[in-house]
Scaffold this motif. Structure first.
Motif, PDB file in Angstrom:
ATOM      1  N   ASP A  18      -2.440 -68.436 -42.027  1.00 23.44           N
ATOM      2  CA  ASP A  18      -2.493 -67.927 -43.397  1.00 23.44           C
ATOM      3  C   ASP A  18      -3.186 -66.577 -43.503  1.00 23.44           C
ATOM      4  O   ASP A  18      -3.504 -66.119 -44.601  1.00 23.44           O
ATOM      5  N   ARG A  19      -3.454 -65.963 -42.372  1.00 24.71           N
ATOM      6  CA  ARG A  19      -4.144 -64.672 -42.400  1.00 24.71           C
ATOM      7  C   ARG A  19      -3.183 -63.503 -42.258  1.00 24.71           C
ATOM      8  O   ARG A  19      -3.356 -62.464 -42.878  1.00 24.71           O
ATOM      9  N   LEU A  20      -2.205 -63.657 -41.404  1.00 26.25           N
ATOM     10  CA  LEU A  20      -1.192 -62.626 -41.232  1.00 26.25           C
ATOM     11  C   LEU A  20       0.089 -63.077 -41.921  1.00 26.25           C
ATOM     12  O   LEU A  20       0.590 -64.168 -41.661  1.00 26.25           O
ATOM     13  N   LYS A  21       0.605 -62.226 -42.801  1.00 29.32           N
ATOM     14  CA  LYS A  21       1.780 -62.596 -43.581  1.00 29.32           C
ATOM     15  C   LYS A  21       2.874 -61.560 -43.411  1.00 29.32           C
ATOM     16  O   LYS A  21       2.617 -60.377 -43.169  1.00 29.32           O
ATOM     17  N   LEU A  22       4.100 -62.036 -43.552  1.00 28.15           N
ATOM     18  CA  LEU A  22       5.278 -61.189 -43.469  1.00 28.15           C
ATOM     19  C   LEU A  22       6.021 -61.242 -44.791  1.00 28.15           C
ATOM     20  O   LEU A  22       6.211 -62.315 -45.363  1.00 28.15           O
ATOM     21  N   GLU A  23       6.440 -60.092 -45.263  1.00 29.54           N
ATOM     22  CA  GLU A  23       7.236 -60.033 -46.492  1.00 29.54           C
ATOM     23  C   GLU A  23       8.426 -59.123 -46.276  1.00 29.54           C
ATOM     24  O   GLU A  23       8.299 -58.016 -45.738  1.00 29.54           O
ATOM     25  N   GLY A  24       9.558 -59.592 -46.681  1.00 27.82           N
ATOM     26  CA  GLY A  24      10.763 -58.784 -46.637  1.00 27.82           C
ATOM     27  C   GLY A  24      11.526 -58.910 -47.936  1.00 27.82           C
ATOM     28  O   GLY A  24      11.516 -59.964 -48.579  1.00 27.82           O
ATOM     29  N   SER A  25      12.170 -57.855 -48.344  1.00 33.29           N
ATOM     30  CA  SER A  25      12.941 -57.899 -49.589  1.00 33.29           C
ATOM     31  C   SER A  25      14.148 -56.984 -49.473  1.00 33.29           C
ATOM     32  O   SER A  25      14.121 -55.968 -48.771  1.00 33.29           O
ATOM     33  N   PHE A  26      15.191 -57.372 -50.178  1.00 32.95           N
ATOM     34  CA  PHE A  26      16.405 -56.574 -50.230  1.00 32.95           C
ATOM     35  C   PHE A  26      16.956 -56.640 -51.648  1.00 32.95           C
ATOM     36  O   PHE A  26      16.984 -57.713 -52.259  1.00 32.95           O
ATOM     37  N   SER A  27      17.341 -55.511 -52.166  1.00 32.51           N
ATOM     38  CA  SER A  27      17.899 -55.475 -53.515  1.00 32.51           C
ATOM     39  C   SER A  27      19.005 -54.431 -53.573  1.00 32.51           C
ATOM     40  O   SER A  27      19.080 -53.526 -52.737  1.00 32.51           O
ATOM     41  N   VAL A  28      19.824 -54.570 -54.586  1.00 28.68           N
ATOM     42  CA  VAL A  28      20.891 -53.604 -54.847  1.00 28.68           C
ATOM     43  C   VAL A  28      20.781 -53.184 -56.300  1.00 28.68           C
ATOM     44  O   VAL A  28      20.918 -54.012 -57.212  1.00 28.68           O
ATOM     45  N   LEU A  29      20.514 -51.903 -56.520  1.00 27.56           N
ATOM     46  CA  LEU A  29      20.466 -51.354 -57.867  1.00 27.56           C
ATOM     47  C   LEU A  29      21.875 -50.969 -58.306  1.00 27.56           C
ATOM     48  O   LEU A  29      22.665 -50.464 -57.505  1.00 27.56           O
ATOM     49  N   ASN A  30      22.160 -51.231 -59.565  1.00 23.08           N
ATOM     50  CA  ASN A  30      23.474 -50.904 -60.127  1.00 23.08           C
ATOM     51  C   ASN A  30      24.581 -51.496 -59.258  1.00 23.08           C
ATOM     52  O   ASN A  30      25.476 -50.794 -58.783  1.00 23.08           O
ATOM     53  N   ILE A  31      24.483 -52.803 -59.056  1.00 23.74           N
ATOM     54  CA  ILE A  31      25.391 -53.478 -58.133  1.00 23.74           C
ATOM     55  C   ILE A  31      26.853 -53.374 -58.579  1.00 23.74           C
ATOM     56  O   ILE A  31      27.771 -53.452 -57.763  1.00 23.74           O
ATOM     57  N   LEU A  32      27.100 -53.149 -59.858  1.00 28.77           N
ATOM     58  CA  LEU A  32      28.465 -52.976 -60.354  1.00 28.77           C
ATOM     59  C   LEU A  32      28.936 -51.528 -60.243  1.00 28.77           C
ATOM     60  O   LEU A  32      30.067 -51.206 -60.619  1.00 28.77           O
ATOM     61  N   ASN A  33      28.050 -50.648 -59.748  1.00 33.44           N
ATOM     62  CA  ASN A  33      28.377 -49.225 -59.551  1.00 33.44           C
ATOM     63  C   ASN A  33      28.861 -48.576 -60.842  1.00 33.44           C
ATOM     64  O   ASN A  33      29.797 -47.776 -60.851  1.00 33.44           O
ATOM     65  N   ARG A  34      28.185 -48.928 -61.930  1.00 31.49           N
ATOM     66  CA  ARG A  34      28.535 -48.351 -63.239  1.00 31.49           C
ATOM     67  C   ARG A  34      28.090 -46.888 -63.282  1.00 31.49           C
ATOM     68  O   ARG A  34      26.978 -46.549 -62.853  1.00 31.49           O
ATOM     69  N   GLU A  35      28.945 -46.000 -63.793  1.00 30.25           N
ATOM     70  CA  GLU A  35      28.585 -44.599 -63.921  1.00 30.25           C
ATOM     71  C   GLU A  35      27.815 -44.398 -65.225  1.00 30.25           C
ATOM     72  O   GLU A  35      28.363 -44.551 -66.313  1.00 30.25           O
ATOM     73  N   ASN A  36      26.539 -44.063 -65.104  1.00 31.00           N
ATOM     74  CA  ASN A  36      25.679 -43.821 -66.259  1.00 31.00           C
ATOM     75  C   ASN A  36      25.290 -42.346 -66.294  1.00 31.00           C
ATOM     76  O   ASN A  36      24.987 -41.746 -65.251  1.00 31.00           O
ATOM     77  N   ILE A  37      25.290 -41.787 -67.482  1.00 30.27           N
ATOM     78  CA  ILE A  37      25.024 -40.357 -67.660  1.00 30.27           C
ATOM     79  C   ILE A  37      23.714 -40.187 -68.422  1.00 30.27           C
ATOM     80  O   ILE A  37      23.486 -40.809 -69.455  1.00 30.27           O
TER      81      ILE A  37
ATOM     82  N   ARG B  10      24.633 -34.890 -65.832  1.00 30.89           N
ATOM     83  CA  ARG B  10      23.657 -35.386 -64.867  1.00 30.89           C
ATOM     84  C   ARG B  10      23.762 -36.905 -64.829  1.00 30.89           C
ATOM     85  O   ARG B  10      23.316 -37.594 -65.731  1.00 30.89           O
ATOM     86  N   ARG B  11      24.382 -37.367 -63.766  1.00 33.57           N
ATOM     87  CA  ARG B  11      24.596 -38.790 -63.620  1.00 33.57           C
ATOM     88  C   ARG B  11      23.392 -39.481 -62.986  1.00 33.57           C
ATOM     89  O   ARG B  11      22.636 -38.860 -62.238  1.00 33.57           O
ATOM     90  N   LEU B  12      23.254 -40.746 -63.266  1.00 34.00           N
ATOM     91  CA  LEU B  12      22.154 -41.536 -62.726  1.00 34.00           C
ATOM     92  C   LEU B  12      22.600 -42.249 -61.454  1.00 34.00           C
ATOM     93  O   LEU B  12      23.690 -42.005 -60.951  1.00 34.00           O
ATOM     94  N   LEU B  13      21.783 -43.123 -60.947  1.00 31.03           N
ATOM     95  CA  LEU B  13      22.035 -43.749 -59.662  1.00 31.03           C
ATOM     96  C   LEU B  13      23.325 -44.559 -59.677  1.00 31.03           C
ATOM     97  O   LEU B  13      23.574 -45.325 -60.613  1.00 31.03           O
ATOM     98  N   GLY B  14      24.112 -44.399 -58.617  1.00 29.60           N
ATOM     99  CA  GLY B  14      25.208 -45.306 -58.384  1.00 29.60           C
ATOM    100  C   GLY B  14      24.687 -46.543 -57.672  1.00 29.60           C
ATOM    101  O   GLY B  14      23.493 -46.850 -57.723  1.00 29.60           O
ATOM    102  N   ILE B  15      25.572 -47.269 -57.003  1.00 31.46           N
ATOM    103  CA  ILE B  15      25.124 -48.448 -56.285  1.00 31.46           C
ATOM    104  C   ILE B  15      24.138 -48.013 -55.192  1.00 31.46           C
ATOM    105  O   ILE B  15      24.444 -47.151 -54.375  1.00 31.46           O
ATOM    106  N   THR B  16      22.946 -48.589 -55.211  1.00 33.59           N
ATOM    107  CA  THR B  16      21.851 -48.124 -54.354  1.00 33.59           C
ATOM    108  C   THR B  16      21.147 -49.309 -53.707  1.00 33.59           C
ATOM    109  O   THR B  16      20.559 -50.141 -54.409  1.00 33.59           O
ATOM    110  N   PRO B  17      21.172 -49.415 -52.379  1.00 34.36           N
ATOM    111  CA  PRO B  17      20.448 -50.499 -51.722  1.00 34.36           C
ATOM    112  C   PRO B  17      18.972 -50.152 -51.550  1.00 34.36           C
ATOM    113  O   PRO B  17      18.604 -48.980 -51.403  1.00 34.36           O
ATOM    114  N   GLN B  18      18.138 -51.169 -51.555  1.00 32.69           N
ATOM    115  CA  GLN B  18      16.714 -51.008 -51.267  1.00 32.69           C
ATOM    116  C   GLN B  18      16.302 -52.120 -50.307  1.00 32.69           C
ATOM    117  O   GLN B  18      16.727 -53.267 -50.439  1.00 32.69           O
TER     118      GLN B  18
END
Length: 889
Positions: A832-851, A874-882
């Motif tokens: 319980d002293r050393l911990k591992l964290e991982g995460s994955f996300s997708v922003l704008n997963i529908l790839n909507r074009e926002n202005i 000036r468009r905003l983020l398209g589909i973006t992985p993190q």
């Protein structure tokens, strides 16, 4: 009494000798009676010194105690002792002391206390909903030690202590429970904490306001983020502090950045961002997409949306106050990690037990090593509108990151906390950030080249001393120094073969510096349980320099500079009165602006009233001033940098930015349901037309008024493993600029409807989230079909063109619509002293074009000699992985 019993015994023995067998029975009964009577005496004590208790028992029984009187003199005993069973009674006597004993017939040896090793483990849950109370604090007050439960409410700690020492389990919004260490079982135990209705009612403190670690409304209606306890909800896979607070109602970022916050209609520069008491003028990494602060060392954040305490000033919008830990730590902790934009490391180092600890942290972009998909997406957003298509007149995307196209950033944090003695604590913090971006583009068919280079950096040093004069009176002396530098160079050129034509060149350059110093002396006095007073003095000195120049073929050349310096003397006073169901906070900030030779007074208040244990009413408001602001529109900047250019409001004939604000609403909190509704009205005067994106013909000396009003609604429900909340804001914001329009017109950040739905599911070590954000389209001005041709009076041959607009901000962009999906995993690797964290996300997963914005400028793309109006978006983020992976301990 003993002598009387002996005479009776002698008589019975004589009777037994004369009377035979029956007398032996009687004798046996008498002997038992004598034995019982000797120890069956009852003693009553109340706060009696332990020494006196032992002497009294010795004087009336055959018990003899062997002990060190000096060790026992500080201990007392309260209760009833019956000496029927010697061992049980003596154990009761010494139970709540650190002493052990040994009983040898009638001799009791009292041994000196020796601490032992204990292991404490268990789970903490709530009584009402049987939910795990993540990050509950376990505190050994006498030792000044403790630990914290994990996200599942599990705690474990090894401690060396005396058997009678106690520890306390505390969780915000719940009643604390205290246990004696010798009572704790060897196996893990489940403890349930009850909701503290009195605390929740009087101070309007709502635990788990939207997520774990967030509480609502302790001071001037603030929202408090405890980053130590902030649960993983997958709403922000990179822990960015300024993106996390955007989950609150009334706080948005219309360009999806971390730092360009709009708080209840305020412009981003109307908000005050503080780090360790120091103002931050930095636009953020990757042009605002990432906060300039390393989130892994933040301890707490306080957010104010309407009124705020007088100790805060120079803001007409909201306050975001971010702090590192203020406690000396005896535990070595830290972490290392990497994501798709940067690598980080942080350490908390105990340098001197109970005296000195250090915090060290740093982040560095990974663009030199790998151009990740996330960086590609951020580059598209930042470098959009740089490369011009010669046929369509529209800008093309270029996703390259090479030696010529650079995008780098870093930040370094350090803090030292020194406990001088029980009353004095010294703290010193350092923050250094840097950003560098260079973009080069060319059209091979023509000799067209464009180059943009931006560099900005911040350096902050904050020192503080806190003094606890008495239990009821504390002082805080602090000094902060903040230095901000920003340079931007843009050029656009074309080599023309014919010598008589020469070369075509356009350029735009800015240089902006801020040097800001604060010295503050704050005092807190607890007059009584109901009344607290805060009084202080703050000296501020600001020096701001801005230089800019623009050279263009189709527009008028601009060369100018704006320099200013100001000294401010501030007196602050605030009172906090709480009694029964009523809480009143009222204060005032008086500012003397030395260069203007004028004084400004800014009162404010906050009221909270508990109707019952479920319903609370709240109201706040005040008058506020701001003496420094940001220019958002100088020249035809084509580089989408969120470039912060600041100027000092030092015009003697005009008042600085000032606003009147009022808000009122209620909170309902029962059985896991939370409803928070609040209406607000803000009116801000003195807004510069250069900071509003109104149109390209803005004049430097034009000032206007902004009126913002709205209704915020939050619905939150927490189940055991599933959390859901909905934010909805209905708002309207209008500008009044008489030089531009005889009528009110919508402000550039007027999105009438703003809706967020957040879903978070926990299943074992995994967490998943689904977030939907919807906003109505922002307003923009559509130009007329014709351009206005003008010439410089000093040089009639210098022709430039201006775009004409019939109506201001009468049109609307398409609605904003974005869905984000996230998944995270946390696991214990070593005890319980050393911990591992991982995460994955997708922003704008529908790839909507926002202005975000729609801009217009004149250009001659067909080489006709006459420009026409070019539209850019000036468009905003398209589909973006993190992605993020880290080890921490």
């Amino acid at each position: 009494m003993i002598k009387h019993i002996k005479r009776s015994l002698s008589a019975f023995l004589s009777f037994s000798y004369l009377g035979g067998g029956k007398s032996l029975v009687y004798a046996f009964i008498v002997i038992c009676f004598i034995s019982t009577t000797t120890y069956a005496q009852t003693f009553n004590f109340k706060n009696a010194p332990l020494n006196e208790v032992l002497k009294k028992i010795e004087s009336q029984t055959k018990l003899v105690f062997n002990y060190d009187a000096d060790l026992l003199k500080q201990h007392t005993y309260t209760g009833t002792l019956t000496l029927t069973e010697k061992d049980k009674a003596i154990r009761q006597l010494f139970y709540d002391t650190p002493f052990e004993f040994e009983l040898l017939e009638d001799n009791v040896i009292v041994m000196a206390p020796i601490p032992k090793k204990y292991r404490i483990c268990g789970y903490v849950k709530g009584i009402e909903y049987n939910e795990a109370l993540a990050y509950t604090n376990l505190i050994f007050k006498e030792q000044g030690k403790g630990t914290q439960a994990d996200e599942n409410g599990y705690f474990e700690m090894e401690v060396t202590a005396y058997k009678n020492e106690r520890f306390t389990l505390t969780y915000i919004g719940c009643k604390s429970r205290t246990f004696m260490i010798q009572e704790w079982p060897k196996n893990c135990k489940t403890i349930r904490l009850q909701e503290n209705l009195e605390m929740l009612g009087l101070n309007i403190v709502v635990k788990d306001y939207i997520i774990r670690g967030v509480s609502e409304g302790e001071e001037y209606g603030s929202v408090h983020f405890n980053y130590d306890r902030l649960g993983r909800t997958s709403i922000n896979n990179e822990y960015d502090a300024l993106k996390t607070i955007q989950q609150l109602p009334g706080i948005t970022s219309i360009d999806e950045s971390a730092t360009n916050l709009h708080i209840r209609g305020s412009a981003p520069d109307h908000n005050l961002l503080l780090w360790e008491n120091a103002p931050i003028y930095e636009p953020g990494h990757l042009f605002g997409m990432i906060s300039p602060l390393n989130p892994y060392i933040l301890d707490e954040i306080n957010v104010f949306k309407t009124a705020f305490p007088p100790q805060y000033g120079n803001a007409v919008g909201g306050i975001v106050d971010m702090k590192l830990s203020n406690e000396v730590s005896n535990d070595f902790s830290g972490g290392i990690g990497v994501n798709f934009t940067d690598a980080h490391a942080y350490f908390q180092i105990p340098a001197w037990k109970d005296r000195l600890s250090l915090i060290l942290a740093g982040r560095r972009s990974i663009s030199e090593l790998w151009s990740s998909p996330t960086l590609y997406s951020y580059v598209d957003r930042a470098f959009e509108n740089v490369k011009l298509n010669e046929e369509s007149g529209e800008y093309e995307e270029d996703k390259s990151l090479d030696d010529e196209n650079e995008l780098q950033f870093y930040d370094i944090n350090a803090k030292a906390i020194y406990q001088l003695n029980d009353k004095v604590t010294l703290k010193s913090s350092i923050l250094n950030t840097g950003n560098e971006a260079a973009y080069f583009a060319e059209l091979e068919s023509d000799s067209l080249e464009s180059q943009d280079v931006v560099n900005f950096s911040s350096a902050i040093v904050s020192t503080e001393a806190t003094i606890d004069w008495t239990e009821n009176y504390q002082s805080r002396l602090y000094h902060v120094w903040s230095d901000y530098d920003n340079s931007y160079n843009s050029s656009f050129s074309e080599e023309i073969e014919e010598e008589e034509e020469g070369n075509f060149n356009e350029s735009f350059n800015t240089y902006n510096t801020i040097k800001d110093q604060h010295i503050g002396w704050m005092n807190h006095w607890s007059v009584s349980e109901q009344l607290n007073l805060d009084i202080g003095y703050i000296y501020e000195k600001k020096a701001v320099k801005l230089e800019f120049e623009e050279s263009s073929l189709w527009e008028k050349d601009i060369r100018d500079s704006l320099d200013g310096a100001g000294q401010f003397h501030n007196l602050t006073a605030s009172a906090n009165y709480e009694k029964n169901a009523l809480s009143i906070q009222a204060g005032i900030r008086g500012t003397y602006y030395n260069e203007l030779n004028r004084a400004f007074f800014a009162p404010r208040f906050n009221l909270q009233y508990r109707l019952n244990q479920d319903w609370k009413l709240k109201c706040s408001g005040g008058h506020f001033y701001q003496f420094i602001s940001r220019l958002s529109q100088i020249g035809t900047e084509t580089f989408n940098t969120a470039n912060n250019l600041w100027v000092l409001n030092n015009n003697v004939d005009q008042k600085p930015l000032n606003t009147n604000k009022i808000s009122a609403g209620f909170i309902f909190n029962k059985k896991g349901w939370l409803i928070d509704a609040e209406a607000y009205y803000h009116k801000t005067k003195g807004i510069s037309s250069l900071s509003t994106f109104i149109a390209n013909d803005a004049e430097l000396d034009t000032r206007g008024t902004s009126t913002a009003m709205g209704i915020e609604f939050l619905l939150n429900k927490n189940w055991k493993q599933y959390k859901f909340w909905m934010n909805y804001t209905l708002s309207q914001q209008n500008y009044d600029f008489p030089k531009f329009s005889d009528e009110l017109f919508p402000s550039p950040n007027d999105h009438r409807h703003n809706l967020s739905l957040v879903n978070n599911l926990v299943f074992g070590k995994w967490q998943a989230s689904l977030i939907w954000n919807f906003r109505s389209g922002l307003p923009f001005s559509e130009p007329t079909d014709e351009l206005s041709e003008n010439s410089d009076p000093d040089d009639p041959d210098d022709i430039y063109y201006e775009i004409l607009f019939d109506d201001i901000n009468e049109e609307r962009l398409p609605h904003y619509n974005r869905v984000d999906l996230g998944l995270s995993y946390t696991s214990n690797l070593y005890k319980d002293r050393l911990k591992l964290e991982g995460s994955f996300s997708v922003l704008n997963i529908l790839n909507r074009e926002n202005i975000a914005f729609r801009n217009y400028y004149p250009a001659d793309i067909e080489d006709t000699g006459e420009p026409k109006t070019i539209e850019t978006e000036r468009r905003l983020l398209g589909i973006t992985p993190q992605f993020m992976l880290r080890l921490y301990w």
